[in-house]
Design an enzyme around this catalytic site. Structure first.
Site, PDB file in Angstrom:
ATOM      1  N   ASP A  95     -54.412   3.122  30.503  1.00 19.73           N
ATOM      2  CA  ASP A  95     -53.281   3.547  30.644  1.00 19.73           C
ATOM      3  C   ASP A  95     -53.807   4.988  29.996  1.00 19.73           C
ATOM      4  O   ASP A  95     -53.667   5.027  28.747  1.00 19.73           O
ATOM      5  CB  ASP A  95     -51.946   3.929  29.524  1.00 19.73           C
ATOM      6  CG  ASP A  95     -51.364   4.449  30.656  1.00 19.73           C
ATOM      7  OD1 ASP A  95     -51.321   5.107  31.177  1.00 19.73           O
ATOM      8  OD2 ASP A  95     -49.725   4.134  29.366  1.00 19.73           O
TER       9      ASP A  95
ATOM     10  N   ASP B 284     -53.927   8.045  23.428  1.00 20.45           N
ATOM     11  CA  ASP B 284     -52.852   7.883  22.943  1.00 20.45           C
ATOM     12  C   ASP B 284     -53.418   6.224  22.233  1.00 20.45           C
ATOM     13  O   ASP B 284     -52.969   5.484  22.992  1.00 20.45           O
ATOM     14  CB  ASP B 284     -51.758   7.446  23.871  1.00 20.45           C
ATOM     15  CG  ASP B 284     -50.018   7.214  22.936  1.00 20.45           C
ATOM     16  OD1 ASP B 284     -50.243   6.527  21.551  1.00 20.45           O
ATOM     17  OD2 ASP B 284     -49.290   6.423  23.414  1.00 20.45           O
TER      18      ASP B 284
ATOM     19  N   ASN C 152     -52.123   0.145  24.381  1.00 19.32           N
ATOM     20  CA  ASN C 152     -52.777   0.744  25.584  1.00 19.32           C
ATOM     21  C   ASN C 152     -54.295   0.409  25.694  1.00 19.32           C
ATOM     22  O   ASN C 152     -55.699   0.561  27.055  1.00 19.32           O
ATOM     23  CB  ASN C 152     -53.361   2.502  25.441  1.00 19.32           C
ATOM     24  CG  ASN C 152     -51.962   3.120  25.846  1.00 19.32           C
ATOM     25  OD1 ASN C 152     -50.672   1.702  26.790  1.00 19.32           O
ATOM     26  ND2 ASN C 152     -51.196   4.341  25.229  1.00 19.32           N
TER      27      ASN C 152
END
Length: 329
Positions: A221, A204, A209
């Site tokens: 993350d 992701d 992030n």
């Protein structure tokens, strides 16, 4: 719209959060700040005579303990290779803990700002970092975490939305027809790409992030880490039309191939992966609707307009998947 009687994180009150942290031997100073996270609950916790810590409480029933352990082991392997990744703290030989029925981990706080992915220097830097992450990711596969594939992200998402009657009745037939066409386009893209390697991914890779400091990017993350093709961690760095994305990808690729060769066949998958992400995102919102944070944050989801826009978006993706693959410029 409710599809479950269970309410995640019910009972996760401030005192329970502080008690959880103190159960690991820390002394909290009472400062508690919620950080932006929908899937889990993440808090910055003040610690007496020490820098604050980040406490992450995992969404119940999303990942198994074994799947979380694989994510943590992946993070630890990257830290061992001196990659700028924020890994969970190891306390008493463990990284995952339970308090009051909630699973949680602690992380050191990492400062920084969201990067501007449009800048060539940043794109090259991100390319270098992603290549180094993929070198670690390719050493061994995940054994129990999911794989990003057509079935899980596409077919399962479509089927769940239809089975749970999430889409307004007057739009359901049209949406289903367009979703079916889109999935057929995804299959054609995968067929054109052929057999491409799968490896452990961040999964992701968007600006939210990544934290940028004077030393460069830091990943904070890996909750969406899974198996999949390398391009999944690269296409989300790109934006704009085909020409703009081609120029941006040229910078990413220049950095990436400093450390790892990129399989150009994976460029056939860019729009297919974007399509799968769109289908998965709609199903994700619907599956989380019993969490009070979601209606508050995404009030437009339960409207006809949302689904009309998704139908248009999928039609655009059907056309995009029929075009030539992205070309690095």
């Amino acid at each position: 719209m409710t599809h479950s009687d269970s309410v995640p994180f019910a009972g996760l009150r401030p005192e329970r959060i502080l008690d959880a942290v103190e159960s690991l031997g820390y002394r909290c100073d009472g400062a508690l700040m919620a950080l932006n996270s929908y899937e889990n609950r993440v808090w910055q916790i003040g610690i007496d005579d020490s820098p604050p810590l980040i406490a992450k409480f995992y969404r119940p029933e999303r990942w198994s303990d074994a799947q979380i352990a694989e994510e943590h082991a992946f993070s630890a392997a990257m830290v061992a290779d001196e990659l700028p990744v924020v890994a969970p703290l190891v306390i008493g030989g463990k990284t995952l803990f339970v308090h009051g029925g909630f699973r949680f981990s602690l992380f050191p706080r990492q400062g920084g700002r969201a990067p501007e992915f449009a800048e060539p220097e940043i794109l090259e830097w991100m390319g270098r970092l992603m290549a180094r992450i993929h070198l670690v990711g390719a050493r061994e596969p995940f054994a129990v975490r999911e794989t990003l594939d057509i079935q899980r992200f596409g077919i399962d998402s479509r089927d769940w939305l239809l089975a749970n009657h999430v889409i307004p009745p007057e739009l359901e037939t049209v949406w289903q027809g367009v979703a079916d066409q889109a999935l057929e386009g995804v299959r054609h893209c995968y067929a054109r790409a052929g057999q491409v390697a799968h490896l452990r991914l961040h999964g992701d890779c968007h600006a939210g992030n990544v934290l940028w400091t004077q030393d460069g990017p830091h990943f904070v993350d890996f909750d969406d880490a899974r198996m999949g093709p390398a391009i999944q961690d690269l296409w989300m760095l790109l934006s704009g039309d085909a020409e703009e994305m081609g120029l941006q990808f040229g910078h990413v690729l220049a950095g990436y191939e400093t450390f790892r060769e990129f399989d150009d066949r994976e460029l056939q998958l860019v729009e297919a992966l974007r399509t799968l992400r769109l289908l998965h995102h709609s199903a994700w919102l619907a599956r989380r609707w019993n969490d009070p944070a979601f209606p508050a944050a995404f009030p437009w989801f339960a409207t006809n307009r949302y689904w009309e826009e998704r139908i248009l978006e999928l039609r655009e993706q059907i056309a995009a998947m029929q075009e030539s693959a992205l070309v690095a410029r």
